[in-house]
Design a protein around this motif. Structure first.
Motif, mmCIF file in Angstrom:
data_model
loop_
_atom_site.group_PDB
_atom_site.id
_atom_site.type_symbol
_atom_site.label_atom_id
_atom_site.label_comp_id
_atom_site.label_asym_id
_atom_site.label_seq_id
_atom_site.Cartn_x
_atom_site.Cartn_y
_atom_site.Cartn_z
ATOM 1 N N PRO A 2 57.032 38.996 30.798
ATOM 2 C CA PRO A 2 56.746 37.737 30.095
ATOM 3 C C PRO A 2 57.883 37.301 29.175
ATOM 4 N N LEU A 3 58.513 38.270 28.504
ATOM 5 C CA LEU A 3 59.608 37.920 27.602
ATOM 6 C C LEU A 3 60.797 37.383 28.402
ATOM 7 N N VAL A 34 53.061 43.841 39.926
ATOM 8 C CA VAL A 34 53.254 43.259 38.594
ATOM 9 C C VAL A 34 53.820 41.846 38.714
ATOM 10 N N ALA A 61 48.830 41.869 34.164
ATOM 11 C CA ALA A 61 49.801 40.899 34.700
ATOM 12 C C ALA A 61 49.141 39.534 34.876
ATOM 13 N N GLY A 105 50.159 36.129 32.946
ATOM 14 C CA GLY A 105 50.519 34.905 33.672
ATOM 15 C C GLY A 105 49.649 33.727 33.258
ATOM 16 N N ALA A 129 49.291 34.141 38.894
ATOM 17 C CA ALA A 129 48.463 33.687 37.764
ATOM 18 C C ALA A 129 49.148 32.538 37.025
ATOM 19 N N LEU A 130 50.453 32.657 36.849
ATOM 20 C CA LEU A 130 51.200 31.596 36.172
ATOM 21 C C LEU A 130 51.144 30.305 36.998
ATOM 22 N N ILE A 159 56.019 45.438 33.622
ATOM 23 C CA ILE A 159 54.972 44.674 32.939
ATOM 24 C C ILE A 159 55.292 44.506 31.459
ATOM 25 N N LEU A 183 57.806 25.188 30.375
ATOM 26 C CA LEU A 183 56.994 25.693 31.490
ATOM 27 C C LEU A 183 56.401 24.541 32.306
ATOM 28 N N VAL A 203 60.633 35.739 31.113
ATOM 29 C CA VAL A 203 60.280 34.364 31.502
ATOM 30 C C VAL A 203 60.614 33.423 30.350
ATOM 31 N N ARG A 204 60.196 33.784 29.145
ATOM 32 C CA ARG A 204 60.476 32.917 27.985
ATOM 33 C C ARG A 204 61.972 32.763 27.750
ATOM 34 N N GLY A 233 51.303 39.494 40.621
ATOM 35 C CA GLY A 233 50.135 39.154 39.808
ATOM 36 C C GLY A 233 50.477 38.128 38.736
ATOM 37 N N ALA A 234 51.573 38.370 38.028
ATOM 38 C CA ALA A 234 51.965 37.446 36.964
ATOM 39 C C ALA A 234 52.355 36.088 37.549
#
Lengths: 230, 339
Positions: free
Chosen positions: B56-57, B90, A76, A80, B97-98, B52, B70, B59-60, B93-94
């Motif tokens: 990400p998909l 999940v 994750a 990110g 980090a983003l 997980i 972004l 988000v896009r 964390g994402a």
């Protein structure tokens, strides 16, 4: 080449920054709460190296097998960071990263998978790569074998600590062993170089943990078939 | 101010982009219902694995829908709890980090705060203060809401949540998963009044609930000799009526005791048509009003998380750039701080 690597597949977590031939690594020892400190360590590592995320070539992570939650934490965070910086992701098998620590040509990485099983994978070190001889698998310790071809073998990982009888059983074909070795981010970064060079980086949405142990629950039909309740 | 919201507390992955000037710009939800159906309930490990895989998909896709890059995002908001630990990790964390990669602040959001503020996203939004009835598969709570981050618990379920009672009763009646909506659909084809089911804690004098006894009462009916599957629709109607009656009575009592005239209903069970009809009727008689989130925002979603984050930022919360991925699987709403 510049790579940031994350490895949290077991309780010994680490992050590493590879810049050309130099690898810096920071470890997060201690119980739990890796998640709370992980990004802070990454930021410190980048600051130490005087680097920004966007200046890197890839984000690498130890994809497993290992503790499910740890694999997802690394994945994750890699997702990110990659999304936000436009970088590609390099998943590196945690057992390969573990084997990479060993000396010699023939290497077996074996870790404690809990629930009476171990994760194992075998590799042969060639001049410039670590070649998989036996793919990561999950078996009871008594079913873990050294591949027939090759050897003598160096065996690394927590499976030896959990099941010391393995050492005796493997003794005739053993070049050496290390029960204390754990997967580390430094080797994740080193192995990720091959993916960067080959242009095999993944977009964030395709970066996934390598669980190996995939049967994690019984369906209603399976429970009923075993005489259980719906 | 553009806030990207991420929700992953249970079995829905939600991502949304909310702009404090222009409203909701993009919104995506992936439901895991099909994944868990064969297991008869949510399997936490499978839920985490799916989050997980999807996040990400989503988000896009959300950013594409919003026509936003972004780099235009001003802050990240994510569900930090309560919920399934592995699933929360999940999203947290994402998101953290983003936020670090984009060099913007991140705000950990309480899942229930997202739900109870979600009716404010509707075109016809209530003003503070109001009473909130939060009814979902995980929660049944009445709260006095006087502002963002100002929530006083008035009462809650002492055992099963209302949605949980719906799901468990559906299972007793042999309906598929998730049972709640199927039970409501079955109830619509039957008529209430044939089976005498209890109204737990209806006259308890407080604003607490209890729904586990109701499920047991249904079990007794279907295990009695002479039970016929053909009666299931009528039994479902009686069950639904019992739950709705208690929810309506207690919600009205909460309005009376607080002296407030606005009721906000949020959470998955808030989509139940019978509950809405009876609440609307009872409130109208007294000159009170009931507010609901848009139908698609009743279940878990990222929009409510992005929105709660935006409201907190507007109220002065700065968010954090520390990158602490800290989740709270158990997080009493009463411990939530004002921005």
């Amino acid at each position: 080449m510049k790579i940031l690597a994350i490895e949290t597949s077991c309780e010994h977590a680490s992050v590493a920054l590879l810049a050309d031939e130099c690898v810096r690594q920071r470890t997060l020892e201690g119980q739990g709460a890796h998640s709370e400190r992980l990004l802070g360590e990454i930021r410190a590592l980048l600051a130490e190296g005087g680097m920004k995320l966007r200046g890197l070539d890839a984000i690498a992570f130890g994809s497993g097998p290992g503790a499910f939650t740890g694999l997802r934490l690394a994945c994750a965070v890699a997702q990110g960071l990659a999304l936000g910086s436009g970088l590609g992701v390099a998943p590196v098998c945690s057992l390969a990263a573990l084997a990479e620590q060993g000396e010699g040509e023939w290497l077996l990485a074996a870790t404690d998978a809990r629930m009476g099983e171990v994760y194992g994978a075998a590799y042969r070190r060639t001049e410039n790569a670590l070649v998989e001889v036996a793919a990561p698998h999950c078996v009871p310790p008594e079913a873990l074998e050294l591949p027939v071809a090759g050897g003598p073998w160096r065996v690394l990982g927590s499976a030896l600590r959990a099941y010391p009888a393995l050492i005796e059983r493997f003794a005739p074909k053993l070049a050496g062993w290390d029960a204390d070795a754990v997967p580390r981010a430094a080797q994740v970064a080193l192995l990720a170089r091959h993916q960067v060079r080959a242009g095999r980086l993944l977009p964030a949405e395709l970066a996934a943990p390598l669980y190996v142990r995939d049967k994690v629950a019984l369906t209603t039909a399976e429970r009923l078939a075993r005489g259980g309740r719906a | 101010m553009k806030v990207l919201g991420i929700e992953s507390s249970c079995d829905e992955t939600g991502v949304a982009l909310y702009d404090s000037a222009r409203g909701l710009l993009g919104h995506r939800v992936h439901s895991q219902i099909d994944l868990h159906a064969a297991y008869g309930g949510v399997v936490p490990e499978l839920a985490s694995r799916d989050h997980i895989r999807r996040l990400p998909l989503l988000v896009r896709e959300t950013l594409a829908e919003a026509g936003c890059a972004l780099s235009e995002i001003d802050a990240l908001a994510y569900t930090a709890g309560p919920g399934l630990a592995g699933a929360l990790l999940v999203g947290a964390g994402a998101a953290e980090a983003l936020a670090l990669a984009l060099d913007v602040p991140a705000l950990p959001i309480h899942h229930l705060e997202g739900h109870l503020l979600s009716p404010l996203l509707a075109a016809d939004a209530p003003d503070f203060p109001f009473v909130a009835l939060l009814v979902s598969g995980g929660h049944t709570q009445l709260m006095r809401v006087t502002g963002v981050g100002e929530y006083e618990l008035l009462g809650e379920s002492l055992d099963d949540a209302a949605g949980e009672a719906f799901d468990k009763t559906a299972k007793l009646l042999g309906l598929g998963y998730p049972g709640g909506p199927q039970l409501a659909a079955l109830a619509a084809t039957g008529s209430a009044g044939r089976f005498r089911l209890p109204r737990p804690m209806l006259n308890s004098g407080d604003l607490d609930f209890s729904f586990s006894g109701l499920k047991t009462a249904v079990l007794n009916v279907v295990s009695a000799p002479g039970w016929q599957a053909a009666d299931a629709a009528d039994l479902a109607a009686d069950f639904q009526q019992a739950v709705v009656e208690v929810l309506v009575r207690k919600a009205l009592a909460a309005l009376r005791s607080t002296g407030l005239q606005r009721l906000v209903v949020a959470g998955g069970v808030g989509a139940n048509r019978e509950l809405r009809a009876q609440l609307d009727r009872a409130a109208a008689r007294r000159g009170w009003r009931v507010y609901y989130p848009e139908a698609e925002l009743c279940t878990d979603n990222g929009a409510m998380i992005a929105f709660a984050g935006a409201l907190r930022l507007a109220a002065g919360a700065g968010g954090s750039r520390e990158g602490r991925i800290a989740i709270r699987p158990r997080w009493p709403l009463a411990e939530l701080m004002r921005p």
